[in-house]
Design a protein around this motif. Structure first.
Motif, PDB file in Angstrom:
ATOM      1  N   VAL A 257       0.341  -1.303   0.059  1.00 21.66           N
ATOM      2  CA  VAL A 257      -0.079  -0.198   0.469  1.00 21.66           C
ATOM      3  C   VAL A 257       1.185   1.177   0.133  1.00 21.66           C
ATOM      4  O   VAL A 257       0.335   2.345  -0.439  1.00 21.66           O
ATOM      5  CB  VAL A 257      -1.309   0.540   1.327  1.00 21.66           C
ATOM      6  CG1 VAL A 257      -1.626  -1.078   1.337  1.00 21.66           C
ATOM      7  CG2 VAL A 257      -0.109  -0.042   2.441  1.00 21.66           C
ATOM      8  N   VAL A 258       2.779   1.297  -0.241  1.00 20.77           N
ATOM      9  CA  VAL A 258       2.886   2.145   0.037  1.00 20.77           C
ATOM     10  C   VAL A 258       2.802   3.512  -0.975  1.00 20.77           C
ATOM     11  O   VAL A 258       2.564   4.934  -0.190  1.00 20.77           O
ATOM     12  CB  VAL A 258       4.665   2.047  -0.108  1.00 20.77           C
ATOM     13  CG1 VAL A 258       5.536   3.419  -0.031  1.00 20.77           C
ATOM     14  CG2 VAL A 258       4.598   0.783   1.237  1.00 20.77           C
ATOM     15  N   VAL A 259       2.896   2.755  -2.219  1.00 20.45           N
ATOM     16  CA  VAL A 259       2.228   3.547  -3.383  1.00 20.45           C
ATOM     17  C   VAL A 259       1.501   4.690  -3.073  1.00 20.45           C
ATOM     18  O   VAL A 259       0.911   6.205  -3.806  1.00 20.45           O
ATOM     19  CB  VAL A 259       2.874   3.005  -4.601  1.00 20.45           C
ATOM     20  CG1 VAL A 259       2.357   4.347  -5.698  1.00 20.45           C
ATOM     21  CG2 VAL A 259       3.452   3.132  -5.056  1.00 20.45           C
ATOM     22  N   VAL A 260      -0.123   3.912  -2.779  1.00 21.49           N
ATOM     23  CA  VAL A 260      -1.011   4.450  -2.554  1.00 21.49           C
ATOM     24  C   VAL A 260      -1.075   5.384  -1.601  1.00 21.49           C
ATOM     25  O   VAL A 260      -1.908   6.286  -1.699  1.00 21.49           O
ATOM     26  CB  VAL A 260      -2.051   3.469  -2.924  1.00 21.49           C
ATOM     27  CG1 VAL A 260      -3.714   3.590  -2.477  1.00 21.49           C
ATOM     28  CG2 VAL A 260      -2.257   2.393  -3.891  1.00 21.49           C
ATOM     29  N   GLU A 261      -0.973   4.977  -0.719  1.00 27.11           N
ATOM     30  CA  GLU A 261      -0.590   5.824   0.637  1.00 27.11           C
ATOM     31  C   GLU A 261      -0.281   7.123   0.277  1.00 27.11           C
ATOM     32  O   GLU A 261      -0.503   8.817   0.982  1.00 27.11           O
ATOM     33  CB  GLU A 261      -0.256   4.837   2.435  1.00 27.11           C
ATOM     34  CG  GLU A 261      -1.715   3.412   2.539  1.00 27.11           C
ATOM     35  CD  GLU A 261      -0.444   3.683   3.454  1.00 27.11           C
ATOM     36  OE1 GLU A 261      -1.137   2.735   4.398  1.00 27.11           O
ATOM     37  OE2 GLU A 261       0.080   4.333   4.645  1.00 27.11           O
ATOM     38  N   VAL A 262       0.985   7.078  -0.435  1.00 27.74           N
ATOM     39  CA  VAL A 262       1.693   8.138  -0.437  1.00 27.74           C
ATOM     40  C   VAL A 262       0.667   9.349  -1.564  1.00 27.74           C
ATOM     41  O   VAL A 262       0.701  10.601  -1.329  1.00 27.74           O
ATOM     42  CB  VAL A 262       3.229   8.325  -0.981  1.00 27.74           C
ATOM     43  CG1 VAL A 262       3.989   8.908  -1.945  1.00 27.74           C
ATOM     44  CG2 VAL A 262       4.139   7.015  -0.086  1.00 27.74           C
ATOM     45  N   VAL A 263      -0.066   8.895  -2.488  1.00 29.00           N
ATOM     46  CA  VAL A 263      -0.359   9.481  -3.723  1.00 29.00           C
ATOM     47  C   VAL A 263      -2.057   9.834  -2.890  1.00 29.00           C
ATOM     48  O   VAL A 263      -2.085  11.234  -2.940  1.00 29.00           O
ATOM     49  CB  VAL A 263      -1.224   8.436  -5.143  1.00 29.00           C
ATOM     50  CG1 VAL A 263      -2.123   9.609  -5.447  1.00 29.00           C
ATOM     51  CG2 VAL A 263      -0.202   7.586  -5.801  1.00 29.00           C
ATOM     52  N   PHE A 264      -2.582   9.325  -2.449  1.00 28.04           N
ATOM     53  CA  PHE A 264      -4.119   9.649  -1.771  1.00 28.04           C
ATOM     54  C   PHE A 264      -3.311  10.425   0.417  1.00 28.04           C
ATOM     55  O   PHE A 264      -4.136  10.473   0.859  1.00 28.04           O
ATOM     56  CB  PHE A 264      -4.646   8.850  -1.207  1.00 28.04           C
ATOM     57  CG  PHE A 264      -5.628   8.580  -2.857  1.00 28.04           C
ATOM     58  CD1 PHE A 264      -6.225   9.133  -2.892  1.00 28.04           C
ATOM     59  CD2 PHE A 264      -4.958   6.899  -3.068  1.00 28.04           C
ATOM     60  CE1 PHE A 264      -6.988   8.628  -3.880  1.00 28.04           C
ATOM     61  CE2 PHE A 264      -5.817   6.814  -3.769  1.00 28.04           C
ATOM     62  CZ  PHE A 264      -6.613   7.587  -4.616  1.00 28.04           C
ATOM     63  N   VAL A 265      -2.020  11.014   0.943  1.00 27.03           N
ATOM     64  CA  VAL A 265      -1.529  11.488   1.784  1.00 27.03           C
ATOM     65  C   VAL A 265      -2.459  10.662   2.893  1.00 27.03           C
ATOM     66  O   VAL A 265      -2.609  11.149   3.496  1.00 27.03           O
ATOM     67  CB  VAL A 265      -1.786  12.723   1.566  1.00 27.03           C
ATOM     68  CG1 VAL A 265      -0.828  13.109   3.198  1.00 27.03           C
ATOM     69  CG2 VAL A 265      -1.867  13.620   0.234  1.00 27.03           C
ATOM     70  N   TYR A 266      -2.527   9.296   2.589  1.00 21.91           N
ATOM     71  CA  TYR A 266      -3.486   8.300   3.234  1.00 21.91           C
ATOM     72  C   TYR A 266      -2.435   7.647   4.918  1.00 21.91           C
ATOM     73  O   TYR A 266      -1.344   7.529   4.714  1.00 21.91           O
ATOM     74  CB  TYR A 266      -3.715   7.299   2.915  1.00 21.91           C
ATOM     75  CG  TYR A 266      -4.799   6.166   3.754  1.00 21.91           C
ATOM     76  CD1 TYR A 266      -6.005   6.473   3.888  1.00 21.91           C
ATOM     77  CD2 TYR A 266      -4.421   5.010   4.724  1.00 21.91           C
ATOM     78  CE1 TYR A 266      -7.123   5.499   4.717  1.00 21.91           C
ATOM     79  CE2 TYR A 266      -4.707   4.397   5.361  1.00 21.91           C
ATOM     80  CZ  TYR A 266      -6.669   4.608   5.335  1.00 21.91           C
ATOM     81  OH  TYR A 266      -7.256   3.824   6.366  1.00 21.91           O
ATOM     82  N   PRO A 267      -3.027   8.500   6.249  1.00 17.03           N
ATOM     83  CA  PRO A 267      -1.431   8.315   7.294  1.00 17.03           C
ATOM     84  C   PRO A 267      -2.122   6.490   8.061  1.00 17.03           C
ATOM     85  O   PRO A 267      -2.328   6.268   9.118  1.00 17.03           O
ATOM     86  CB  PRO A 267      -2.449   9.090   7.938  1.00 17.03           C
ATOM     87  CG  PRO A 267      -4.168   9.148   7.554  1.00 17.03           C
ATOM     88  CD  PRO A 267      -3.976   8.734   6.563  1.00 17.03           C
ATOM     89  N   GLY A 268      -1.274   5.609   6.824  1.00 16.97           N
ATOM     90  CA  GLY A 268      -1.164   4.823   7.381  1.00 16.97           C
ATOM     91  C   GLY A 268       0.295   4.216   7.043  1.00 16.97           C
ATOM     92  O   GLY A 268       1.405   5.115   7.617  1.00 16.97           O
ATOM     93  N   LEU A 269       0.801   2.835   7.218  1.00 12.76           N
ATOM     94  CA  LEU A 269       2.099   2.177   7.738  1.00 12.76           C
ATOM     95  C   LEU A 269       3.179   2.508   6.442  1.00 12.76           C
ATOM     96  O   LEU A 269       3.945   2.967   6.712  1.00 12.76           O
ATOM     97  CB  LEU A 269       2.410   0.667   8.138  1.00 12.76           C
ATOM     98  CG  LEU A 269       3.530   0.182   8.639  1.00 12.76           C
ATOM     99  CD1 LEU A 269       3.219   1.082  10.289  1.00 12.76           C
ATOM    100  CD2 LEU A 269       2.642  -1.541   9.213  1.00 12.76           C
ATOM    101  N   GLY A 270       2.085   2.407   4.769  1.00 13.04           N
ATOM    102  CA  GLY A 270       4.033   2.995   4.660  1.00 13.04           C
ATOM    103  C   GLY A 270       3.851   4.014   3.661  1.00 13.04           C
ATOM    104  O   GLY A 270       4.644   4.609   3.721  1.00 13.04           O
ATOM    105  N   GLN A 271       2.967   5.058   4.708  1.00 14.03           N
ATOM    106  CA  GLN A 271       3.154   6.286   4.772  1.00 14.03           C
ATOM    107  C   GLN A 271       4.246   7.126   5.527  1.00 14.03           C
ATOM    108  O   GLN A 271       5.356   7.610   5.286  1.00 14.03           O
ATOM    109  CB  GLN A 271       1.867   7.506   4.848  1.00 14.03           C
ATOM    110  CG  GLN A 271       2.816   8.739   5.152  1.00 14.03           C
ATOM    111  CD  GLN A 271       1.913   9.422   3.608  1.00 14.03           C
ATOM    112  OE1 GLN A 271       1.990   9.311   2.988  1.00 14.03           O
ATOM    113  NE2 GLN A 271       3.451  10.115   3.279  1.00 14.03           N
ATOM    114  N   LEU A 272       4.359   5.651   6.530  1.00 11.41           N
ATOM    115  CA  LEU A 272       5.182   6.382   7.294  1.00 11.41           C
ATOM    116  C   LEU A 272       6.562   5.725   7.446  1.00 11.41           C
ATOM    117  O   LEU A 272       7.583   6.742   7.764  1.00 11.41           O
ATOM    118  CB  LEU A 272       4.783   4.860   8.301  1.00 11.41           C
ATOM    119  CG  LEU A 272       5.896   5.457  10.413  1.00 11.41           C
ATOM    120  CD1 LEU A 272       5.763   6.629  10.432  1.00 11.41           C
ATOM    121  CD2 LEU A 272       5.020   4.615  11.441  1.00 11.41           C
ATOM    122  N   LEU A 273       6.775   5.208   6.736  1.00  6.88           N
ATOM    123  CA  LEU A 273       8.185   4.129   5.586  1.00  6.88           C
ATOM    124  C   LEU A 273       7.961   4.898   5.291  1.00  6.88           C
ATOM    125  O   LEU A 273       9.324   5.434   4.971  1.00  6.88           O
ATOM    126  CB  LEU A 273       7.237   2.751   5.659  1.00  6.88           C
ATOM    127  CG  LEU A 273       8.383   2.214   4.486  1.00  6.88           C
ATOM    128  CD1 LEU A 273       9.783   1.628   6.047  1.00  6.88           C
ATOM    129  CD2 LEU A 273       8.490   1.247   3.756  1.00  6.88           C
TER     130      LEU A 273
END
Length: 318
Positions: A257-273
């Protein structure tokens, strides 16, 4: 049952070795990244003496292997350590982010799994028909399209043109359940389009392979309708490969989910990584990678167990 327990113990042992290898590889990769955490925190105006003192305070002046084995020993005792960037407990940082990622993956799974299995069964039922060809074209197109491109197309359609969903997933702890679902819908739809194609094609292939089996031919010769042959005879025996592909795609929904979370600025583990990599916050990066690896290993083990329970012959491969 004894054979299943033996397999579980063996897989858990191999999983532990895999986790240690993954953590070491990630630590080495981070060590070679350009930039410096102390310089990042203190800014460009900091003097070399100040940077050196801050590195010593954080323990960054010690050798790499010393820091790594100290971290590994703490993890084995249940202590993930403290973030070097903001001095917060890593377990505290991971808690909310992991929940958000699992929530997003759950929404995507709830949408994609039933649709994929249904489309796969129908594609096998109407093999080589116009429907089957259209579904194959659609799935090949979605598999071949990068995630970020799918995400931007959905943002253009549903956030800019139609304005149904927000383009940025502004998730907070005070949101209600349905509001959380609403703000997570676009990233969930992106993940759904990415994984549904793979699950559907594997379901179709598993059922078509079984249609050449002798018991399927016998059922057909006895006059059993084709729909009943697929649903009552082929589908239950195709559960093992279907379970494998579904669970592996569920692992992707959490780990990928890293790419998807970064695109949508979703505050998940991928964005934290991603944020932690940019700050060179090695303990947080190691902890995130560890969580991803644990998730993938456990879901693979779950897939093996469910496949064996649905088809005990897998315990005795020929």
């Amino acid at each position: 049952m004894h054979a299943i327990l033996t397999m579980i113990i063996q897989r858990l042992g191999l999983g532990l070795i895999t986790l240690i290898a993954v953590s070491f590889i990630m630590s080495v990769a981070i060590e070679f990244l350009p930039g410096d955490l102390a310089q990042e925190v203190l800014g460009q105006s900091a003097t070399p003496e100040t940077v050196a003192a801050f590195r010593a305070e954080l323990g960054l002046d010690r050798a790499f292997h010393t820091r790594y084995f100290e971290w590994l020993g703490n993890v084995l005792t249940g202590d993930l350590g403290t973030s070097l960037a903001n001095q917060r407990e890593i377990s505290e940082l991971l808690g909310t982010r992991l929940y958000n990622t699992l929530f997003l993956a759950s929404i995507a799974a709830a949408i994609s799994v039933p649709i994929a299995i249904t489309l796969g069964v129908l594609a096998a039922l109407y093999r080589n028909s116009l429907y089957d060809r259209l579904v194959n074209i659609f799935t090949l197109s979605t598999i071949s399209t990068p995630e970020f491109f799918v995400a931007y197309i959905l943002i253009l359609w549903f956030s800019v043109t139609v304005r149904i969903f927000p383009s940025i997933s502004d998730i907070g702890p005070d949101l209600g359940f349905w509001e959380h679902v609403y703000r997570s819908m676009l990233p969930a739809l992106t993940l759904t389009l990415v994984v549904i194609a793979h699950m559907m094609r594997m379901t179709r292939a598993a059922i078509i392979n079984l249609l050449a089996s002798p018991y399927i031919e016998m059922a057909t010769l006895k006059g059993v309708p084709r729909r009943d042959v697929i649903i009552r005879h082929a589908l239950p025996n195709a559960l093992a490969p279907i379970i494998n592909v579904v669970v592996l795609n569920l692992a992707y929904l959490i780990v990928g989910v890293v790419v998807v979370e970064v695109v949508f600025v979703y505050p998940g583990l991928g964005q934290l990584l991603v944020d932690s990599v940019s700050k060179r916050d090695m303990p947080v990066v190691q902890a995130c990678c560890l969580v991803f690896a644990i998730t993938y290993i456990l879901l693979n083990l779950t897939a093996d167990i469910l496949s064996i329970l649905s088809n005990p012959r897998l315990l005795h491969p020929r």
